[in-house]
Structure formats: C-alpha cells, structure tokens
Design a protein around this motif. Structure first.
Motif, short mmCIF file in Angstrom:
data_model
loop_
_atom_site.label_atom_id
_atom_site.label_comp_id
_atom_site.label_asym_id
_atom_site.label_seq_id
_atom_site.Cartn_x
_atom_site.Cartn_y
_atom_site.Cartn_z
N ASP A 160 0.84 -1.19 0.00
CA ASP A 160 0.00 0.00 0.00
C ASP A 160 0.88 1.24 0.00
OD1 ASP A 160 -1.88 1.94 0.25
OD2 ASP A 160 -3.01 0.95 1.84
N ASP A 161 1.33 1.64 -1.20
CA ASP A 161 2.23 2.78 -1.31
C ASP A 161 1.57 4.07 -0.84
OD1 ASP A 161 4.27 1.25 -2.31
OD2 ASP A 161 3.68 1.55 -4.41
N ASP A 162 0.28 4.24 -1.16
CA ASP A 162 -0.40 5.47 -0.78
C ASP A 162 -0.46 5.62 0.75
OD1 ASP A 162 -0.81 6.15 -3.40
OD2 ASP A 162 -2.80 5.26 -3.51
N ALA A 163 -0.76 4.52 1.46
CA ALA A 163 -0.83 4.58 2.91
C ALA A 163 0.53 4.88 3.51
CB ALA A 163 -1.37 3.25 3.46
N SER A 175 3.02 6.46 2.06
CA SER A 175 3.36 7.84 1.74
C SER A 175 2.64 8.81 2.67
CB SER A 175 3.02 8.13 0.28
OG SER A 175 3.22 9.49 -0.02
N SER A 176 1.35 8.59 2.87
CA SER A 176 0.57 9.47 3.74
C SER A 176 1.09 9.43 5.17
CB SER A 176 -0.91 9.06 3.72
OG SER A 176 -1.45 9.19 2.43
N GLN A 232 6.66 6.57 -7.79
CA GLN A 232 5.21 6.55 -7.89
C GLN A 232 4.54 7.27 -6.73
OE1 GLN A 232 7.07 4.23 -6.67
NE2 GLN A 232 5.99 2.44 -5.86
N ARG A 233 5.25 7.43 -5.61
CA ARG A 233 4.64 8.11 -4.46
C ARG A 233 5.27 9.47 -4.21
NH1 ARG A 233 7.30 3.78 -0.37
NH2 ARG A 233 5.90 2.47 -1.56
N ASP A 265 6.56 13.52 -5.58
CA ASP A 265 5.93 14.68 -6.21
C ASP A 265 6.82 15.36 -7.25
OD1 ASP A 265 3.45 14.86 -4.43
OD2 ASP A 265 5.06 14.88 -2.96
N HIS A 320 3.87 13.85 -11.60
CA HIS A 320 2.53 13.53 -12.09
C HIS A 320 2.09 14.68 -13.01
CE1 HIS A 320 2.67 10.25 -9.26
NE2 HIS A 320 3.04 11.10 -8.34
#
Length: 417
Positions: free
Chosen positions: A43-46, A48-49, A173-174, A176, A202
């Motif tokens: 879970d890259d998004d989790a 990263s957050s 991917q995570r 900016d 992105h």
C-alpha cells in the motif's frame, strides 16, 4: 557516549539537547511495534501518507531536517544534533521516506545550486512533509555511464520539451518532484551538454511504471517522457552545465548511502542491517556445534562495524576541514556497502533453514529475503566497482581509465541501435 564526534559543539549542550529530544519524542512520536512480523508492503499510498504525517510532526516540533538553514525551514544545527535525533528515534516510527533521497540527496543539491526562488519554493515544502522528491538519473541504456544520458530536453522559447526514459528511481510513484538530468546539447562532449531540471512527476507527458522486486514490493520505477513540457525556470544550475550539478548530487548520494550525510534523519535497527545484538542472539539460539565458527563470524562483523563507523567519522571531518577531497565520500560508500552485505549473509546463515522456509506470521523469512537482496547495498548509490574507480582516480590520484568517447562530440559517439 556514542561513536560520533560532535565537532565545534559543547558536549554539555548536546547532552541537554538529547534530553529535550527524548522527552519530545516520547510525547509526540509513535513507538515502533517490534513484535510486528515482517511482510512486504504493497500500500504505497498509505505508506506515503503516514510518512508525510510523521514528517509534519517533526517539523512542528522543531526536529525536522535540523541541519538545513533556518531561513528555509531547518534549524541551522550541526551534524551532532542530527545524530542525537537519529539515536533517540531508534525506537520510534520515523518518516524514513523523506530521509533518502528527498532530504539527503536532492535537497542538498537544490540548496547548493538552486536559485533563491527555487530554494524558497521547494525546501520548506519537503521539510514540512508536503512534498517527496526523487532523482531521475539512471537510464536503461547507459548503465553506470550517467553522462551518456540519451533523454533529451529540446528548448522551445521559455520551455524545454522532454523525451526519453529513466529507470531505478526509488519510490517515484509516491513522490511529487524529481531532479532529472537530460541532454540539451549534442554537439559537445557528453559531460558538457547536460542540464539538470526540476520535474513535476505527475505531469502530462510523464508515465510512471513500478518495477516489482524479489520480495514483491515495488520500490523502484521506470519513467517515460513523451513531449513533457518543462519551464526553463526549472533549470537547476546552468544550461549545459548539468554535470557539475550531477557530480554534487552523486557526492550527496554516496554520503547518504554510506551514513556520512548530515541531512539524513532517523534510522531503524533493521533485521540484519544495524547492530550485532540480533546476530549474537541468533548464534546463541541456533549455534549448536557451529557456535565456535559463529563466534568467529561475529568477531569479524564487530571489527567491520567499528571500522565502518570510524571511517565515516574520519571522512566527514576530513571533507569538512578540506583534508579530503569531496570524492572521498566514496570510501564510506564502499565500506558501508560491503559491510552491509556481509551482515545480511551472516544473518541468513545464522538463521539456518528458518531463513529459507517459514510459516505465515513468522519474521524469520525476512533474513532470507535480505540475503537474496544483499547486493543492493553494493549497487544503490553507485556500484562498489564505481566507488573503487573514484577512490583510485580522484582520491589517490591514479591514472584515469581510457575512454574512447572523451572529448568527442556526443552526436559522433557510435551507439548501438
């Protein structure tokens, strides 16, 4: 006391700072769950957050990127203060995604070569935890020859048109933004026709393709650029002088990977990568008739670890004083990579078959995966072979290797395909 030298700082002041950090960490940072079994993270998004949240906590407390200048969001403190934060935070959950490469590789490069507008815009953002950065340097066709980049940036008025591909970009991917090295002049030798850019990841014309690793994680990525438009204001340093910027970025990368950077923040006691306590415990549990040989291996690992720490201290002080040239950071990079690989080999051997086959929920399989990936420490941040070349040529003054394309315009260099 620890093994680091805190030059030019009062020891009493540092001990007082240690108590402040310890008190703040205990009240504000979550503790690590040492009982949580190892498992791949998908879970890259989790992740990263979570790292952005933790970085913001450090920033609000005044303990984020403390060696950065105060005017950009840091604290203008010494490497001694940062090392105290690293030591105290060993048992706490830290935003390690920000440590490398954002704060310790791309960050110092922008700090050295960025315009004042770039520094005011970007440095506070990553220290606050708002933006993660990565480096777009390696290419599929270039191997270790970074100056042979084929990704091109063609100028069109106030913008550059970017085309090509980069690879082995950590956590792209995570992230900016990226620092990207591209060719802007094909009629001069390869080192003289490169430019460094700040690139929003992105962004129209940019595709990110994660690469799955042996442990099923997706740490690295390949990027494809198809007429991506980058403003000329995003140039770092001078047009066609990107190799000067890239050389310093590589210096910061080797220092970060080798443990000699003042800009890294936080470090965890990894399974087989940090400290010898776990190895000793394994030897006691699993040694049996091999305990004597395991003790010999432990003795060697203790020696290598001490040498690695002392070398890091010596090189940092030497570069700061001017006694060593900047490329001496490759000494630390080489030592750390080799020592890390040996630690991981020893850990897998000490775990015996538990590192090869394990039940769900058991953490012993981590040592087997570390063993399979042990050469990462000898590749990331520049291979050990490249480090040896740099040490021999730029530190010891030995003759450079012959290069057929030296001083040849890049558009005249023969290339396959």
């Amino acid at each position: 006391m620890n093994d680091f030298v805190y030059a030019h700082t009062d020891p009493a002041e540092l001990e007082e700072y240690r108590e402040q950090v310890r008190s703040w960490m205990s009240e504000n940072m979550p503790r690590r769950n040492h009982d949580n079994p190892w498992h791949p993270t998908h879970d890259d998004d989790a992740q990263s957050s979570r790292n952005r949240e933790l970085q913001r906590r450090l920033y609000d407390g005044g303990y984020a990127a403390v060696c950065y200048p105060r005017e950009y969001g840091g604290q203008s403190l010494t490497i001694g203060h940062q090392r105290i934060i690293d030591e105290v935070s060993m048992d706490f959950d830290m935003p390690l995604l920000f440590s490398v490469p954002t704060l310790s590789i791309t960050g110092p490069t922008v700090l050295e070569f960025g315009t004042e507008e770039q520094k005011q815009r970007y440095i506070p953002a990553w220290i606050r935890g708002d933006e993660l950065w990565v480096q777009f340097m390696s290419e599929p066709s270039s191997g270790s020859d970074m100056a042979g980049a084929l990704t091109r940036a063609d100028r069109d008025g106030d913008v550059f048109i970017l085309n090509g591909s980069k690879i082995w970009s950590t956590f792209a991917q995570r992230s900016d933004y990226a620092l990207l090295l591209a060719r802007t002049n094909w009629e001069v030798p390869k080192h003289r026709g490169l430019t460094m850019f700040i690139v929003p990841i992105h962004h129209p014309g940019i595709e990110i393709h994660p690469i799955q690793m042996v442990d099923r994680t997706e740490e690295f990525c390949q990027e494809f650029f198809n007429d991506a438009i980058i403003p000329a204001a995003n140039v770092v340093g001078q047009v066609d002088d990107g190799w000067t910027v890239a050389s310093r970025l590589l210096f910061h990368e080797r220092a970060a990977v080798g443990g000699a950077s003042p800009y890294t923040q936080g470090r965890h006691r990894n399974r087989s990568a940090d400290g010898l306590e776990d190895l000793a415990a394994m030897a006691r549990r699993n040694g049996g008739t091999d305990l004597g040989r395991m003790r010999q291996i432990l003795g060697r690992m203790e020696t290598l670890s001490r040498v690695d720490r002392l070398l890091s201290r010596r090189v940092v002080r030497g570069i700061e004083s001017g006694y060593f040239p900047a490329p001496a950071g490759s000494l630390v990079r080489l030592s750390h990579g080799l020592t890390q690989a040996e630690r991981q080999t020893a850990a897998a051997e000490f775990q015996r078959d538990r590192a090869l086959v394990w039940n769900p929920g058991e953490s012993t399989g981590a040592y087997g995966v570390d063993f399979v990936q042990r050469q990462q420490s000898c590749i990331g941040g520049g291979t050990t072979e490249m480090a040896r070349n740099i040490i021999s040529e730029r530190v010891m003054g030995m003759p450079r290797e012959p290069a057929a394309d030296r001083d040849l315009p890049f558009n005249q260099v023969p290339r396959s395909g």
